[in-house]
Design a protein around this motif. Structure first.
Motif, PDB file in Angstrom:
ATOM      1  N   ASN A  70       4.112   7.588 -16.456  1.00 12.78           N
ATOM      2  CA  ASN A  70       2.945   7.525 -15.432  1.00 12.78           C
ATOM      3  C   ASN A  70       3.795   7.389 -14.522  1.00 12.78           C
ATOM      4  O   ASN A  70       3.218   8.106 -13.576  1.00 12.78           O
ATOM      5  CB  ASN A  70       2.296   6.014 -15.867  1.00 12.78           C
ATOM      6  CG  ASN A  70       1.118   5.888 -17.419  1.00 12.78           C
ATOM      7  OD1 ASN A  70       1.059   6.902 -17.195  1.00 12.78           O
ATOM      8  ND2 ASN A  70       1.103   4.318 -16.730  1.00 12.78           N
ATOM      9  N   TYR A  71       5.120   7.564 -14.114  1.00  8.83           N
ATOM     10  CA  TYR A  71       5.208   7.686 -12.653  1.00  8.83           C
ATOM     11  C   TYR A  71       5.314   8.676 -12.591  1.00  8.83           C
ATOM     12  O   TYR A  71       5.618   9.945 -11.655  1.00  8.83           O
ATOM     13  CB  TYR A  71       6.731   6.722 -12.263  1.00  8.83           C
ATOM     14  CG  TYR A  71       7.738   7.358 -11.218  1.00  8.83           C
ATOM     15  CD1 TYR A  71       6.972   7.375  -9.880  1.00  8.83           C
ATOM     16  CD2 TYR A  71       9.130   7.781 -11.538  1.00  8.83           C
ATOM     17  CE1 TYR A  71       7.894   7.520  -9.200  1.00  8.83           C
ATOM     18  CE2 TYR A  71       9.685   8.369 -10.715  1.00  8.83           C
ATOM     19  CZ  TYR A  71       8.868   8.184  -8.852  1.00  8.83           C
ATOM     20  OH  TYR A  71       9.208   8.095  -8.004  1.00  8.83           O
ATOM     21  N   LYS A  95      18.477  14.652  -5.717  1.00 10.89           N
ATOM     22  CA  LYS A  95      17.820  14.153  -6.314  1.00 10.89           C
ATOM     23  C   LYS A  95      16.952  12.895  -5.351  1.00 10.89           C
ATOM     24  O   LYS A  95      17.989  12.438  -4.461  1.00 10.89           O
ATOM     25  CB  LYS A  95      18.429  12.967  -7.463  1.00 10.89           C
ATOM     26  CG  LYS A  95      17.336  12.185  -7.941  1.00 10.89           C
ATOM     27  CD  LYS A  95      18.302  11.662  -9.475  1.00 10.89           C
ATOM     28  CE  LYS A  95      19.000  10.578  -8.684  1.00 10.89           C
ATOM     29  NZ  LYS A  95      18.924   9.628  -7.799  1.00 10.89           N
ATOM     30  N   PHE A  96      15.101  13.169  -5.337  1.00 17.86           N
ATOM     31  CA  PHE A  96      14.673  12.200  -3.971  1.00 17.86           C
ATOM     32  C   PHE A  96      13.887  11.515  -5.084  1.00 17.86           C
ATOM     33  O   PHE A  96      12.673  12.015  -5.877  1.00 17.86           O
ATOM     34  CB  PHE A  96      14.002  12.659  -3.233  1.00 17.86           C
ATOM     35  CG  PHE A  96      13.373  12.167  -2.228  1.00 17.86           C
ATOM     36  CD1 PHE A  96      14.440  11.002  -1.461  1.00 17.86           C
ATOM     37  CD2 PHE A  96      12.204  11.724  -1.892  1.00 17.86           C
ATOM     38  CE1 PHE A  96      13.584  10.111  -0.865  1.00 17.86           C
ATOM     39  CE2 PHE A  96      11.283  10.813  -1.405  1.00 17.86           C
ATOM     40  CZ  PHE A  96      12.746   9.966  -0.179  1.00 17.86           C
ATOM     41  N   LEU A  97      14.684   9.830  -5.286  1.00 18.68           N
ATOM     42  CA  LEU A  97      13.045   9.049  -6.285  1.00 18.68           C
ATOM     43  C   LEU A  97      12.942   9.301  -7.675  1.00 18.68           C
ATOM     44  O   LEU A  97      11.656   9.161  -8.405  1.00 18.68           O
ATOM     45  CB  LEU A  97      12.210   8.807  -5.393  1.00 18.68           C
ATOM     46  CG  LEU A  97      12.563   8.342  -4.696  1.00 18.68           C
ATOM     47  CD1 LEU A  97      11.068   7.276  -3.796  1.00 18.68           C
ATOM     48  CD2 LEU A  97      13.175   6.351  -4.087  1.00 18.68           C
ATOM     49  N   GLY A 115       0.649  -1.243   0.221  1.00 19.42           N
ATOM     50  CA  GLY A 115       0.053   0.256  -0.296  1.00 19.42           C
ATOM     51  C   GLY A 115       0.807   1.332  -0.038  1.00 19.42           C
ATOM     52  O   GLY A 115       0.580   1.908   0.181  1.00 19.42           O
ATOM     53  N   ARG A 116       2.139   1.031   0.176  1.00 11.93           N
ATOM     54  CA  ARG A 116       3.161   2.375   0.148  1.00 11.93           C
ATOM     55  C   ARG A 116       3.753   2.475  -1.244  1.00 11.93           C
ATOM     56  O   ARG A 116       3.952   1.391  -1.851  1.00 11.93           O
ATOM     57  CB  ARG A 116       3.586   2.502   1.621  1.00 11.93           C
ATOM     58  CG  ARG A 116       2.437   2.699   2.260  1.00 11.93           C
ATOM     59  CD  ARG A 116       3.732   2.955   3.581  1.00 11.93           C
ATOM     60  NE  ARG A 116       3.391   3.521   4.367  1.00 11.93           N
ATOM     61  CZ  ARG A 116       3.183   4.607   4.915  1.00 11.93           C
ATOM     62  NH1 ARG A 116       4.522   4.858   4.907  1.00 11.93           N
ATOM     63  NH2 ARG A 116       2.474   4.922   6.319  1.00 11.93           N
ATOM     64  N   ASN A 117       4.011   3.091  -1.578  1.00 12.55           N
ATOM     65  CA  ASN A 117       5.557   3.583  -3.431  1.00 12.55           C
ATOM     66  C   ASN A 117       6.053   4.762  -2.577  1.00 12.55           C
ATOM     67  O   ASN A 117       5.693   5.777  -1.875  1.00 12.55           O
ATOM     68  CB  ASN A 117       4.345   3.491  -4.427  1.00 12.55           C
ATOM     69  CG  ASN A 117       2.791   4.902  -4.721  1.00 12.55           C
ATOM     70  OD1 ASN A 117       3.177   5.530  -3.881  1.00 12.55           O
ATOM     71  ND2 ASN A 117       1.401   4.763  -4.601  1.00 12.55           N
ATOM     72  N   GLN A 118       6.668   4.853  -4.065  1.00  7.76           N
ATOM     73  CA  GLN A 118       7.501   6.209  -4.503  1.00  7.76           C
ATOM     74  C   GLN A 118       6.801   6.978  -5.029  1.00  7.76           C
ATOM     75  O   GLN A 118       7.317   8.262  -4.115  1.00  7.76           O
ATOM     76  CB  GLN A 118       7.979   5.453  -5.730  1.00  7.76           C
ATOM     77  CG  GLN A 118       9.192   4.485  -5.809  1.00  7.76           C
ATOM     78  CD  GLN A 118       9.997   4.387  -7.267  1.00  7.76           C
ATOM     79  OE1 GLN A 118       9.159   4.214  -7.588  1.00  7.76           O
ATOM     80  NE2 GLN A 118      11.303   3.968  -7.227  1.00  7.76           N
ATOM     81  N   ARG A 119       5.436   7.171  -5.223  1.00  7.63           N
ATOM     82  CA  ARG A 119       5.221   8.611  -5.946  1.00  7.63           C
ATOM     83  C   ARG A 119       4.635   9.300  -3.842  1.00  7.63           C
ATOM     84  O   ARG A 119       4.561  10.266  -3.613  1.00  7.63           O
ATOM     85  CB  ARG A 119       3.634   7.969  -5.864  1.00  7.63           C
ATOM     86  CG  ARG A 119       3.055   9.979  -6.526  1.00  7.63           C
ATOM     87  CD  ARG A 119       2.331   9.082  -7.528  1.00  7.63           C
ATOM     88  NE  ARG A 119       1.197  10.924  -8.019  1.00  7.63           N
ATOM     89  CZ  ARG A 119       1.168  11.121  -9.406  1.00  7.63           C
ATOM     90  NH1 ARG A 119       1.526  10.212 -10.669  1.00  7.63           N
ATOM     91  NH2 ARG A 119       0.820  11.779 -10.291  1.00  7.63           N
ATOM     92  N   GLN A 120       4.103   8.400  -3.421  1.00  4.28           N
ATOM     93  CA  GLN A 120       3.430   9.088  -1.592  1.00  4.28           C
ATOM     94  C   GLN A 120       5.150   9.630  -1.367  1.00  4.28           C
ATOM     95  O   GLN A 120       4.577   9.777  -0.280  1.00  4.28           O
ATOM     96  CB  GLN A 120       3.209   7.462  -1.314  1.00  4.28           C
ATOM     97  CG  GLN A 120       1.826   6.891  -1.117  1.00  4.28           C
ATOM     98  CD  GLN A 120       1.361   6.132  -0.882  1.00  4.28           C
ATOM     99  OE1 GLN A 120       2.328   4.910  -0.394  1.00  4.28           O
ATOM    100  NE2 GLN A 120       0.499   5.907  -0.961  1.00  4.28           N
TER     101      GLN A 120
END
Length: 436
Positions: free
Chosen positions: A331-332, A278-280, A123-128
């Motif tokens: 999309n990312y 830079k972060f992700l 339920g967690r990802n890079q965008r969050q």
């Protein structure tokens, strides 16, 4: 009473991990993730062809303690910024055991992990993670302590990891099994080397174990009242001033290297404003999200790789290859608040394709005929086709752009590949229609 309840729950973990039902579920997870065979050469399909027999034997080996994980096959993957990343490919049967362990242990640890940790969690990802970092910067903490751990997965101390696991897992058989997996060894070029530290990056269990190790860092940062975002071993801490950032860098480095026994990469770690960090794949500029320069450079390199010069590959097949990459990429990175960044990559793709069209005409007279056929006046077409401009310069010329406008890419070429229903169509992205 709480301790007795915890003990009872954990006491059944080993039986749960070894059960036929759990192993079958674990195999399904392994099959979904696909992956190459390990050192025994057995593929996922081959293992699945004799599934009942394989799982029955695996259950027997686990419960009788005759199970012995095979050495992991080492694979070196080039990093985008240079160098290589060492990945490990366990055998399928070992991946099944690890997937079963992960399914049993994840609910126990997930409830205890920090809210500031986003990597490898359900339920967690890079965008969050990026959006959480953005909110912190918007609150006024624009200085970033960017900590890079040197070869984190290769340097995790086994004894400390097992100790951290043991704080929550009472059943010592689980710890013993994980210890066997950690010490299974690595095979490279036919030679087996012992593994005295590290977890196998690329294995089903490794992401959970990495979060167990780094949760100690999360708790320390929270104890100090610091705001941060962590995704796996990528950790950014945000403060209000340069001086505070330098203090946090020094004290956090001391904690990581002294307490966690890990190594901070001094060359890649830095203190700077968020706009320079830079972060992700993203950068936070004045509180807004932008694609980092490094990510844009890599995207342009990928476009170049997908549209090589001097190839006989027809343009429709090239577009299909671009589709499969670009849809996922956009999309990312579509979280950017600077649409011109996406537009620039899309424009670069079109120019590469126009250059391909020019190149495939071979002779200048063929290019002239092609331009005229596409509606360019003969005099104008002749000036362009028979000029001294090279193919790359011609691909950006007004004449070639008039012959092959953005509309042609969206409509004409898009229709040619529309019969392939299995691919998302790069030309159907609404942004393309809006570009002038």
């Amino acid at each position: 009473m709480g301790n007795i309840s915890l003990f009872d729950v954990n006491k059944s973990l080993f039986e749960q991990v070894c059960s036929a039902e759990q192993l079958a579920n674990a195999f399904r997870a392994v099959r979904r993730n696909k992956g190459a065979p390990g050192t025994d050469g057995v593929t996922v399909d081959a293992f699945g062809a004799n599934l009942d027999k394989e799982l029955g034997q695996l259950e027997k080996d686990l419960t009788s303690w005759t199970y012995k994980p095979a050495p992991v096959r080492r694979v070196d993957i080039p990093k985008p910024g240079g160098g290589t990343r060492m990945l490990g490919v366990p055998c399928v049967r070992d991946r099944v055991v690890q997937a079963s362990l992960k399914a049993a242990l994840e609910p126990i640890f997930e409830a205890k992990f920090s809210a500031n940790s986003y990597g490898f969690r359900p339920g967690r990802n890079q965008r969050q993670a990026v959006e959480a970092a953005q909110k912190i910067v918007q609150s006024g903490k624009e200085y970033c302590v960017d900590i890079d751990l040197s070869k984190f997965f290769d340097r995790v101390p086994h004894d400390r990891l097992v100790y951290r696991l043991g704080l929550e897992i009472v059943d010592k058989r689980i710890l013993r099994l994980i210890g066997m997996i950690l010490r299974s060894g690595i095979m490279a070029d036919g030679v087996i080397a012992a593994t005295e530290e590290g977890t196998t990056q690329g294995s089903p269990l490794s992401p959970l174990l990495s979060n167990v190790v780094l949760d100690e860092l999360d708790r320390e940062l929270e104890r100090r009242g610091l705001e941060f975002c962590r995704f796996a071993d990528d950790c950014n801490i945000f403060v209000r001033t340069q001086k505070a950032a330098e203090r946090v860098m020094a004290s956090t480095t001391k904690f990581i290297e002294g307490k966690l026994k890990l190594l901070v990469n001094k060359d890649k770690s830095k203190v700077a404003r968020s706009s320079a960090v830079k972060f992700l794949g993203m950068t936070i500029v004045a509180g807004t999200l932008a694609i980092s320069n490094q990510s844009l450079i890599r995207a342009r390199a990928k476009v170049k790789e997908l549209t090589p010069r001097g190839t006989a590959l027809n343009i429709e097949k090239t577009v299909r290859a671009i589709n499969s990459w670009y849809v996922g990429w956009s999309n990312y990175y579509g979280m950017t608040q600077y649409p011109s960044q996406l537009a620039a990559i899309e424009a670069h793709v079109r120019r590469r394709l126009r250059s391909r069209i020019v190149s495939q005409q071979k002779a200048r007279r063929h290019l002239f005929n092609k331009l005229v056929k596409r509606g360019v006046k003969p005099g104008t077409a002749g000036k362009a086709a028979f000029s001294h401009k090279r193919k790359w310069a011609l691909s950006a010329s007004p004449v070639v752009n008039r012959a092959y406008p953005n509309r042609w890419f969206i409509e004409t070429l898009g229709q040619k590949i529309a019969s392939d229903k299995n691919l998302p169509h790069w030309f159907e992205v609404k942004r393309w229609i809006k570009l002038s």
